[in-house]
Design an enzyme around this catalytic site. Structure first.
Site, PDB file in Angstrom:
ATOM      1  N   GLU A  26      -2.174   4.228 -16.649  1.00  0.00           N
ATOM      2  CA  GLU A  26      -1.156   3.201 -16.567  1.00  0.00           C
ATOM      3  C   GLU A  26      -1.744   1.885 -17.048  1.00  0.00           C
ATOM      4  O   GLU A  26      -2.909   1.575 -16.760  1.00  0.00           O
ATOM      5  CB  GLU A  26      -0.612   3.110 -15.143  1.00  0.00           C
ATOM      6  CG  GLU A  26      -1.233   2.045 -14.334  1.00  0.00           C
ATOM      7  CD  GLU A  26      -1.024   2.220 -12.825  1.00  0.00           C
ATOM      8  OE1 GLU A  26      -1.125   1.201 -12.159  1.00  0.00           O
ATOM      9  OE2 GLU A  26      -0.787   3.337 -12.331  1.00  0.00           O
ATOM     10  N   HIS A  46      -4.460   6.932  -4.471  1.00  0.00           N
ATOM     11  CA  HIS A  46      -3.698   8.185  -4.435  1.00  0.00           C
ATOM     12  C   HIS A  46      -4.406   9.273  -3.627  1.00  0.00           C
ATOM     13  O   HIS A  46      -4.756  10.320  -4.180  1.00  0.00           O
ATOM     14  CB  HIS A  46      -3.469   8.713  -5.857  1.00  0.00           C
ATOM     15  CG  HIS A  46      -2.715   7.783  -6.754  1.00  0.00           C
ATOM     16  ND1 HIS A  46      -2.688   7.923  -8.117  1.00  0.00           N
ATOM     17  CD2 HIS A  46      -1.932   6.713  -6.479  1.00  0.00           C
ATOM     18  CE1 HIS A  46      -1.924   6.980  -8.661  1.00  0.00           C
ATOM     19  NE2 HIS A  46      -1.465   6.213  -7.692  1.00  0.00           N
ATOM     20  N   ASN A  81       1.112   9.349 -10.893  1.00  0.00           N
ATOM     21  CA  ASN A  81       1.288   8.672  -9.612  1.00  0.00           C
ATOM     22  C   ASN A  81       2.101   9.598  -8.697  1.00  0.00           C
ATOM     23  O   ASN A  81       3.092  10.172  -9.117  1.00  0.00           O
ATOM     24  CB  ASN A  81       2.030   7.360  -9.824  1.00  0.00           C
ATOM     25  CG  ASN A  81       1.496   6.613 -11.026  1.00  0.00           C
ATOM     26  OD1 ASN A  81       1.602   7.090 -12.149  1.00  0.00           O
ATOM     27  ND2 ASN A  81       0.901   5.470 -10.813  1.00  0.00           N
TER      28      ASN A  81
HETATM   29  P1  FDA Z   1       2.185   7.181   3.426  1.00  0.00           P
HETATM   30  O1  FDA Z   1       0.762   6.798   3.352  1.00  0.00           O
HETATM   31  O2  FDA Z   1       3.145   6.539   2.504  1.00  0.00           O
HETATM   32  O3  FDA Z   1       2.730   6.923   4.888  1.00  0.00           O
HETATM   33  C1  FDA Z   1       2.016   7.251   6.048  1.00  0.00           C
HETATM   34  C2  FDA Z   1       2.479   6.343   7.184  1.00  0.00           C
HETATM   35  O4  FDA Z   1       2.021   6.876   8.414  1.00  0.00           O
HETATM   36  C3  FDA Z   1       1.947   4.923   7.099  1.00  0.00           C
HETATM   37  O5  FDA Z   1       3.007   4.015   7.274  1.00  0.00           O
HETATM   38  C4  FDA Z   1       0.947   4.833   8.253  1.00  0.00           C
HETATM   39  O6  FDA Z   1       0.872   3.542   8.835  1.00  0.00           O
HETATM   40  C5  FDA Z   1       1.518   5.825   9.237  1.00  0.00           C
HETATM   41  N1  FDA Z   1       0.536   6.438  10.142  1.00  0.00           N
HETATM   42  C6  FDA Z   1      -0.671   6.960   9.816  1.00  0.00           C
HETATM   43  N2  FDA Z   1      -1.266   7.492  10.901  1.00  0.00           N
HETATM   44  C7  FDA Z   1      -0.412   7.316  11.940  1.00  0.00           C
HETATM   45  C8  FDA Z   1      -0.459   7.651  13.338  1.00  0.00           C
HETATM   46  N3  FDA Z   1      -1.510   8.311  13.870  1.00  0.00           N
HETATM   47  N4  FDA Z   1       0.591   7.291  14.107  1.00  0.00           N
HETATM   48  C9  FDA Z   1       1.661   6.630  13.591  1.00  0.00           C
HETATM   49  N5  FDA Z   1       1.744   6.281  12.280  1.00  0.00           N
HETATM   50  C10 FDA Z   1       0.737   6.643  11.466  1.00  0.00           C
HETATM   51  N6  FDA Z   1       2.160   6.068  -5.945  1.00  0.00           N
HETATM   52  C11 FDA Z   1       3.075   6.205  -6.933  1.00  0.00           C
HETATM   53  O7  FDA Z   1       3.677   7.269  -7.080  1.00  0.00           O
HETATM   54  N7  FDA Z   1       3.326   5.148  -7.767  1.00  0.00           N
HETATM   55  C12 FDA Z   1       2.665   3.967  -7.664  1.00  0.00           C
HETATM   56  O8  FDA Z   1       2.932   3.031  -8.433  1.00  0.00           O
HETATM   57  C13 FDA Z   1       1.688   3.823  -6.652  1.00  0.00           C
HETATM   58  N8  FDA Z   1       0.948   2.674  -6.521  1.00  0.00           N
HETATM   59  C14 FDA Z   1       0.155   2.493  -5.408  1.00  0.00           C
HETATM   60  C15 FDA Z   1      -0.448   1.249  -5.171  1.00  0.00           C
HETATM   61  C16 FDA Z   1      -1.157   1.026  -3.987  1.00  0.00           C
HETATM   62  C17 FDA Z   1      -1.799  -0.312  -3.737  1.00  0.00           C
HETATM   63  C18 FDA Z   1      -1.267   2.073  -3.032  1.00  0.00           C
HETATM   64  C19 FDA Z   1      -2.003   1.875  -1.735  1.00  0.00           C
HETATM   65  C20 FDA Z   1      -0.690   3.305  -3.276  1.00  0.00           C
HETATM   66  C21 FDA Z   1       0.020   3.525  -4.453  1.00  0.00           C
HETATM   67  N9  FDA Z   1       0.637   4.745  -4.703  1.00  0.00           N
HETATM   68  C22 FDA Z   1       1.502   4.891  -5.762  1.00  0.00           C
HETATM   69  C23 FDA Z   1       0.449   5.894  -3.790  1.00  0.00           C
HETATM   70  C24 FDA Z   1       1.626   6.145  -2.850  1.00  0.00           C
HETATM   71  O9  FDA Z   1       1.997   4.950  -2.196  1.00  0.00           O
HETATM   72  C25 FDA Z   1       1.224   7.219  -1.838  1.00  0.00           C
HETATM   73  O10 FDA Z   1       0.915   8.392  -2.560  1.00  0.00           O
HETATM   74  C26 FDA Z   1       2.311   7.533  -0.831  1.00  0.00           C
HETATM   75  O11 FDA Z   1       2.669   6.387  -0.101  1.00  0.00           O
HETATM   76  C27 FDA Z   1       1.879   8.622   0.125  1.00  0.00           C
HETATM   77  O12 FDA Z   1       3.003   9.018   0.872  1.00  0.00           O
HETATM   78  P2  FDA Z   1       2.834   9.808   2.231  1.00  0.00           P
HETATM   79  O13 FDA Z   1       4.190  10.256   2.662  1.00  0.00           O
HETATM   80  O14 FDA Z   1       1.801  10.849   2.061  1.00  0.00           O
HETATM   81  O15 FDA Z   1       2.234   8.772   3.306  1.00  0.00           O
END
Ligand code: FDA
Length: 504
Positions: free
Chosen positions: A356, A442, A480
């Protein structure tokens, strides 16, 4: 005895969690979502919900004394980071020994902090990564469903070609073309129409005010505005914020008992609660869900869990790199924080790369071209439970990223050669470094589909226990990941509701 019973609990509020909660709510199942982060809808003292990228305050980070931006330095000066008070801010950087992982914290998980790039993987690679999932069904039904629910939209190509805000991307495209490489437009969940109105001065700026990793105050269609709003709209789903699930055990009647810690936004423990449920869905993300199950297996509260819990983790081949342009080739002081173009060399048999073209919205001319490369790295890490800290520790060594660095290097060496340009060595920390190989956006895997779970995310060894998030994907997806996570969750929950929930 003070234990609340709900039919279904969903841990987390990211992509997998949000999909599951909406579909459970629609099926009439009363569902509680537990989220360790905050609901981001209250303006702070400056009138904004989020703190912005250039002058971050405590809202930016999850319990840190100093912000930990991915690009901390510029000419080796630590310019982007600030000292802050520890607080339940929106972006976390989880620092393992040799790999750091960025994750979102709050209602909406990663959707609050990510770049919004909404890309479906190449079908052939999807089939390679998840061979037991029917790809026809995915590409005909679940990817389109995910795209429509997430409100994925495309940039207007006329505007893209003319606006100063995407000059950085056009410059990188020209240079890629000189090296014989093709580019593709990348769809997004940021509302491109809003962005055009930002450029025209009709609405407050967000993407055009360098907002992204610490939250967008406008324009981003994050999960709280899409899936989660719809879930709450069923009247069956509630969200408990600043509630962190800690332990999971199964009771004699087959229901699950959770201990949950409730804190305030400064981290003070307010209560430790017990919640029981019949169906339990883990959507705490690759790190969160894996840690919960690993802890349960290793402390004996769910002893029948598979040895596969904790295995098959990868950083989706993420490598960041930057090039220095010639003085006559500026990339622009004004850059949209939302990427809209990628270099697509995934069909290269030696070194598949999807890179990207990332902005560097510094507000001044930097002559930098920045990239987040997604490579195909076969190396995998493993989580092990550390009893001393009660945490999952990631076993991943820096040299495991060598294949990813080499793939990125082969592509960007070509671009540099064709344009007689060089890498920037000053952006990724104190040493001379052209490739950032020590962090990922990721995180994928840890509870891999078909290994730690069955082919629909049912956790092996237990009934009515499910994983719904990025931990199902075995370490790499080539683009992504959130569209894939969303579509897979749609596929799995449809089956689970039909066979396990409404039938019981
Ligand atoms: P996700 O991580 O979204 O959600 C998990 C949630 O569970 C969080 O809110 C967390 O606080 C909560 N949690 C964790 N443990 C817990 C517990 N024990 N009790 C209660 N709550 C708990 N992807 C993409 O496709 N395009 C993009 O442009 C980008 N860009 C990007 C930039 C940045 C800065 C980041 C950090 C990430 C990306 N990503 C991305 C990746 C994408 O955001 C990521 O793959 C997904 O959010 C993952 O989704 P999940 O459903 O796996 O969990």
């Amino acid at each position: 005895d003070g234990t609340a019973f709900v039919p279904a609990v969903v841990i987390g509020t990211g992509y997998g969690a949000a999909v599951s909660a909406l579909r459970l709510g629609e099926a009439g199942v009363r569902t509680v979502m537990l989220e360790m982060g905050q609901l981001w809808n209250q303006p702070g003292p400056d009138g904004n919900v989020f703190s912005g990228m250039l002058k971050p305050d405590k809202r930016s980070s999850w319990f840190k004394n100093r912000t930990e931006a991915p690009l901390g330095s510029f000419l080796w000066l630590d310019l982007a980071n600030r000292d802050i008070d520890p607080y339940a801010g929106v972006l976390d950087r989880v620092n393992f020994d040799q790999m750091s992982v960025y994750v979102g914290r709050g209602v909406g998980g990663g959707s609050l902090v990510n770049g919004g790039m909404a890309v479906a993987p190449k079908r052939s690679y999807f089939e390679e990564v998840l061979p037991r999932v029917d790809s026809a069904e995915m590409y005909e039904r679940y990817f389109p469903r995910a795209n429509s629910m997430l409100r994925v939209n495309h940039i207007d190509s006329g505007w893209f070609e003319s606006t100063e805000w995407y000059k950085f991307a056009r410059v990188s495209r020209d240079q890629a073309q000189k090296a014989g490489l093709g580019t593709v437009h990348v769809p997004n969940v940021y509302d491109f129409d809003h962005m055009r109105r930002e450029a025209a001065g009709e609405v407050p700026k967000s993407a055009l005010a360098a907002e992204v990793i610490y939250g967008n105050n406008h324009g981003k269609q994050s999960l709280d505005k899409t899936y989660l709003a719809a879930a709450l709209g069923t009247g069956k789903v509630t969200i408990e914020t600043l509630h962190q699930a800690r332990t999971i055990r199964q009771q004699k009647d087959g229901t699950y008992l959770l201990t949950v810690e409730q804190r305030d936004a400064d981290g003070r423990l307010l209560a430790t609660k017990e919640i029981s449920c019949r169906h339990l869905f883990l959507g705490a993300g690759s790190l969160g869900s894996t840690e919960l199950l690993l802890r349960a297996r290793e402390t004996g509260t769910l002893p029948e869990l598979s040895p596969e819990i904790g295995a098959g983790w990868g950083p989706n081949g993420n490598i960041m790199t930057a090039r220095a342009n010639h003085v006559w080739n500026p990339t622009g002081a004004n850059q949209s924080s939302i990427p809209a173009l990628g270099i697509d060399d995934w069909d290269n048999p030696q070194n598949p790369v999807f890179a990207e073209i990332a902005p560097m919205p510094a507000g001044l001319e930097t002559w930098v071209s920045l990239y987040l490369a997604i490579t195909k790295n076969p190396e995998r890490g493993t989580f092990a439970y550390d009893a001393a800290t009660d945490r999952a520790a990631l076993r991943w060594t820096r040299d495991q990223n060598t294949p990813a660095v080499n793939a990125a290097k082969s592509l960007f060496d070509r671009i540099n050669k064709a344009n007689t340009t060089m890498y920037r060595y000053d952006l990724f920390g104190k040493q001379l470094k052209a490739f950032s190989d020590d962090f990922t956006y990721h995180p994928l895997g840890g509870c891999v589909l078909g290994r730690a779970t069955d082919d629909y995310g049912r956790v092996k060894g237990y009934k009515n226990l499910y994983v719904t998030d990025g931990s199902l994907i075995p370490g790499s997806i080539g683009v992504n990941p959130f569209v894939t996570i969303t579509a897979l969750a749609e596929r799995n929950i449809e089956r689970v509701i039909r066979q396990d929930v409404t039938a019981s």
